[in-house]
Scaffold this active site. Structure first.
Site, PDB file in Angstrom:
ATOM      1  N   ASP A 100      31.282  -9.609 -25.891  1.00 57.72           N
ATOM      2  CA  ASP A 100      32.643 -10.104 -25.990  1.00 57.72           C
ATOM      3  C   ASP A 100      33.061 -10.465 -27.412  1.00 57.72           C
ATOM      4  OD1 ASP A 100      30.976 -12.240 -26.238  1.00 57.72           O
ATOM      5  OD2 ASP A 100      31.831 -13.420 -24.620  1.00 57.72           O
TER       6      ASP A 100
ATOM      7  N   ARG B 283      36.907 -17.820 -23.852  1.00 58.94           N
ATOM      8  CA  ARG B 283      37.286 -16.421 -23.695  1.00 58.94           C
ATOM      9  C   ARG B 283      38.793 -16.234 -23.707  1.00 58.94           C
ATOM     10  NH1 ARG B 283      33.294 -12.813 -21.527  1.00 58.94           N
ATOM     11  NH2 ARG B 283      35.139 -11.484 -21.452  1.00 58.94           N
TER      12      ARG B 283
ATOM     13  N   PRO C  41      22.141 -11.879 -27.681  1.00 55.93           N
ATOM     14  CA  PRO C  41      23.598 -11.838 -27.728  1.00 55.93           C
ATOM     15  C   PRO C  41      24.216 -12.968 -28.545  1.00 55.93           C
ATOM     16  CG  PRO C  41      22.816 -12.320 -25.482  1.00 55.93           C
ATOM     17  CD  PRO C  41      21.622 -12.278 -26.369  1.00 55.93           C
TER      18      PRO C  41
ATOM     19  N   TYR D  34      26.416 -19.826 -22.614  1.00 57.04           N
ATOM     20  CA  TYR D  34      25.037 -19.356 -22.805  1.00 57.04           C
ATOM     21  C   TYR D  34      24.140 -20.558 -22.585  1.00 57.04           C
ATOM     22  CZ  TYR D  34      26.565 -14.942 -24.892  1.00 57.04           C
ATOM     23  OH  TYR D  34      27.124 -13.712 -25.105  1.00 57.04           O
TER      24      TYR D  34
END
Lengths: 639, 639
Positions: free
Chosen positions: A70, A254, A342, A263
């Site tokens: 993302d 987001r 990530p 996370y």
């Protein structure tokens, strides 16, 4: 945007006229395996060239619906701009502005905010760091491909099952594809080049006999995208929380204003153990997150997606199939050749950067502009970069996981994090000297335009219409090199710049602008522009060298977008921002992927010529090479 | 952009979920006649409301292919932003930055540049003045409509042939349409409201028995869009050339970098003579243009479009069909009620502004939010504006045509031109006090947010995520009112703003936020936001009144986009830029079309209540009214 050059046409100017194509689908210039970020970047880049045929296949039955990646680094946004959809990404995305850090007070049990830093410092890039679903990014790429001259679309339900390079150097690569939607059927595609963008379990890589090497995974992490309510005040900031004793958590807000990615640190794995072995559940992730958030509330209303994964940093020895005396024909890019955690927010970005590095090189060789030696630079440049990223990522993951009981560790993490913001922004990549990156550049003439690093844009004023814009806006993903003359003080097109133009127009054998064919626009291979120090109202367009007002297209219309002036509006101008020598000026060569290939004196015509002869060969070489490049595919001898 | 509120959905967030519609096409809330800029603006605005049914028809057989209008004022770009496509227009368009003036030297025969001015001064608008083909603008509107809940599309080949208002006040309007693609067939549409956006020869206007009144045309002009080559250095600037004795010419550079529009002065017309009578040819236009350009060259390579027209400034007495005791049911907008010369660049912009003024009003009445009295304000406001424009335009055209032999005249033209840049930018419109524009506002609290004028945006920092943005970015074209509290010095949500929130949450009968229905989000009718003077890092989100972190949607998610801070980054902040009283703050009411309805003290709850009661009635009135608004159409009594 420039359009209407060859006549006024109504409708969407971004929709390129469809090319007439009558080639067999079974014979292509480039076969791309995999529709991830690397594959789509490469396909979109190659779709800019109507004379290159591409097939992009994927074993999946359709486009990605919900992506894992993302984070979109500033540098990737610069690339998106070159592809023409950055403004659409920016509009829908969350923009990362600040990062806050929470950890327990010394000896305390409750987390508190201990620091906040800007995510992107001033003048790192003119583009923002944003967060947008990978699936949405894919859609923008797919749209761009579909609007190209060849209306390129992926072929889904095609799984690579074998790959065979021909006996002779000029033979195409033979690829066998299982047609997953057609029973036992399979098909064969002959391709001059094959690029594996097929992920960490890449079949292409296996066919090349290569493997990912590196640390085994030892740390388990969970990730989930959620709609939630909380009284934690920093839920809309990127935020690293280190709990007293229950591990760490990273918040990535987001797009859309409500969705949040978490996370969540889970346990260390035993030797050889994989994430799947642990039977992690969404409930367990929620429970752990709630503990870390404590005493703040966290109510999960919807989980849009979740996963558990182990961190592994691995990389391949090389990213192509070169062998003694044989130029590479098969390449791998993205996760197929390197994997990382990530949290550094690098996976998708580095994959796209791989493909952006490779795309123009393949195009230049396929189109007969450059010799196949150019292709070696892909693996050389990108593998070094992947290795560096892995080291960064490893350190980052380690620091992030270190328990916060020690304030010193926490501080170390913050310092590291802060120091590496530029790295995370994707603007720290620096390629070593090579065929396409001049070792003995005169770097002192433009200290802020570092040879081997991406061209760092700054604002300029376009002389012909007074428009304030970023110089980087000119760097379209069209496979062209850029040659930008920064004029010495007092030069209004009549001094050193005039002499340079005279040389470039001389048509001598080494003159790089001669690379454009007879029927092509003079800037079709190298796009020459100039930036003057004078304010634009002082510059006289009617005294400019012709080369800076080139005639183009079937009508010989004048292109007015080559001449720029420093912005005298406010603050430092481009010469000051980029450390360009005001007295002597500078001549900057920029690669099609935006990297600075060389910094020279404006009068260094010999070095300039020498550089381009290395890359392209002389005009004579080029013509000969081009003659060997036909429209047929299988068995055609390569240049 | 805010999305995912009621659950995460993949794909394009701008594509609204399709509404289930099972109404007959023959019965609609609003029938729009004409697919020009006014019609499309209105249709796009109304398409924001899934509960309103719209038919938009046009006698043409399809969308416009090549438009005549091209200038897009800053104010129109602000509106495009509200519709969600400003960034796409900006990307494709030419941006007008400067205007240059050329005229002969005194006694001389050759033209020379005598002045250059900026086209848009600092802080006129955060949006640029751009040029883009009208046809392309239409396409953006059509796309926006097609992506709305009702997937609205125009019905082409439908020509209005009759229009009849029912006998009783509540009866629908009956419209007869010839189906031009189906022989002699015709159809009847019953509509609660009909809006004629059908151009200068409007059938709707004729059916209303109204006519355009004003000066007859006396000056002939030619216009052509050309691809050309020239050595005239200002061909990419907006440029007014007054030749020694061959008239005047205006250059409008067009999108794409090559195309140029030339407005060319021709001869005076005799009484009653029309442009068509003169038999103007493209060759004659070219010849005249070449003469005016002399001694510079002008070679026309392609004429994309050309026309000759006479200047006429005409306006209707009123823009609706009101009559004694009967609320208006039929309206006209755009060229149907006022025409002007194109050179002021106002035609398309004013037409769109008409429709943007009318759209939300129709929606508010149709949705039972407001009484039908609201509709009177459309004609009142827009006719006054049209009249003012015509006076501006007449003066401009006169000055432009005055021969330049006199330097004094030329200077007068430049002064007038320069003075009216703000006017041309579309930001000078000012509505008189009315039901929706408070006469006794406390203007002194926010001198730069003028009551009756469009809300003038300025940069702010969003508290929850630290994003630097324009406050105007929040003003979507969604029919909502905005209430923005500018907090007094030192107020961090705990002082005057807290008290205001307490009042607004009290749920008393006059509390305007109660206008939102039980099942609706609290901001569905009035969108309340606050701007604080503190830097965002000092503001504590967890101490904010609940109303500024409202819970919305089916999950009760928190909307984090209501709280802003002044930007302390550099230069003046929003309080300084807009003259907002730092000690007392200000409460600003903004209409759905972005016009400032009132400026009040933050504590003026009584005036606030009073204002909204006037517009909406009390909550009780509203509920009663809403009950009368069903899904049926024909014959349904109106609120």
């Amino acid at each position: 945007m420039q359009y209407h050059l060859n006549g006024v046409r109504t409708g969407d100017p971004g929709l390129v006229d469809a090319a007439k194509v009558d080639e067999a689908e079974s014979h292509v210039d480039v076969l791309i395996v995999g529709c991830g970020p690397a594959g789509l970047t490469l396909a979109t880049q190659l779709s800019a060239f109507p004379d290159i045929s591409v097939a992009i296949v994927d074993r999946k039955s359709g486009p990605l619906e919900y992506g894992q990646a993302d984070g979109i680094a500033c540098r990737s946004m610069e690339m998106f701009r070159a592809f023409g959809f950055a403004e659409r990404v920016a509009k829908e995305a969350y923009q990362v502005n600040e990062v806050t850090f929470w950890r327990p007070s010394v000896g305390g049990a409750e987390i508190r905010r201990v620091e906040r830093i800007r995510d992107v410092e001033d003048d790192v890039s003119e583009m923002p760091h944003v967060i947008l679903s990978q699936a949405r990014v894919h859609e923008f790429f797919l749209e761009a491909m579909a609007r190209s001259a060849r209306r390129l679309e992926p072929r889904y339900n095609r799984e690579l099952i074998r790959l065979k390079r021909g006996c002779r150097d000029g033979d195409p690569v033979e690829a066998g594809l299982a047609c997953l939607d057609r029973g036992d059927r399979s098909e064969t595609v002959f391709a001059r080049y094959v690029v594996g963008c097929d992920g960490a379990r890449s079949t292409v890589r296996k066919c090349m006999g290569l493997e990912l090497k590196g640390e085994s995974a030892q740390q388990l992490w969970g990730v989930m995208d959620v709609l939630c309510t909380t009284d934690f005040p920093d839920i809309r900031f990127k935020c690293a929380i280190q709990s007293p004793d229950r591990g760490s958590l990273l918040i990535i807000p987001r797009e859309g204003g409500y969705l949040v990615r978490l996370y969540i640190e889970l346990d260390a794995l035993r030797e050889g153990e994989r994430a799947a072995d642990r039977g992690v559940t969404a409930e367990a992730l929620i429970e752990r997150a709630r503990t870390i958030f404590s005493p703040y509330s966290l109510e999960i209303k919807e989980i849009a997606w979740w996963s558990a994964y182990e961190i592994g940093q691995r990389v391949c020895d090389r990213f192509d199939d070169r062998s003694d005396g044989r130029h590479p024909r098969i390449f791998i890019a993205g996760d197929a050749c390197h994997t990382h955690s990530p949290k550094a927010g690098q996976g998708m970005n580095v994959s796209m950067a791989d493909a952006f590095n490779l795309g123009w090189k393949l195009a230049a060789v396929l189109r007969g502009q450059a010799a196949a030696d150019l292709l070696y630079t892909y693996s050389d440049e990108r593998r070094a970069q992947a290795q560096e990223l892995i080291e960064f990522d490893r350190e980052m993951a380690r620091l992030f996981s270190e328990r916060s009981a020690s304030a010193e560790n926490a501080n170390r993490f913050q310092r590291y994090f802060s120091k590496h913001q530029r790295y995370t922004a994707g603007v720290e990549t620096r390629y070593e000297p090579s065929l396409i990156t001049l070792g003995d550049s005169q770097q002192e003439l433009a200290l802020g335009l570092v040879v081997g690093m991406r061209f760092h844009s700054a604002p300029v004023v376009r002389a012909a219409d007074g428009r304030l814009m970023e110089l980087g806006d000119c760097l379209d993903a069209d496979g062209r090199w850029r040659l930008i003359a920064f004029a010495p003080h007092g030069d209004s097109g009549t001094g050193a710049v005039w002499n340079l133009c005279s040389f470039l127009q001389s048509g001598g054998s080494g003159d790089p602008l001669c690379l454009a064919g007879q029927d092509e626009d003079p800037d079709s291979v190298i796009d020459f522009r100039a930036v003057f120090q004078l304010p634009h109202r002082k510059l006289k367009l009617d005294e400019m060298p012709e080369l800076l007002l080139p005639r183009k297209g079937r009508y010989g219309l004048i292109d007015y977008e080559k001449v720029f002036c420093a912005d005298h509006g406010s603050g430092p101008d481009i010469f000051e921002m980029r450390g360009i020598d005001r007295t002597r000026g500078a001549l900057v060569i920029i690669r099609p992927d935006h990297f600075v290939a060389a910094v020279l004196a404006v009068g260094s015509t010999e070095k300039l010529t020498g550089f381009f002869v290395e890359v392209f060969g002389t005009q004579h070489d080029k013509r000969t090479a081009a003659a060997g490049y036909g429209t047929g595919h299988a068995g055609t001898r390569l240049p």
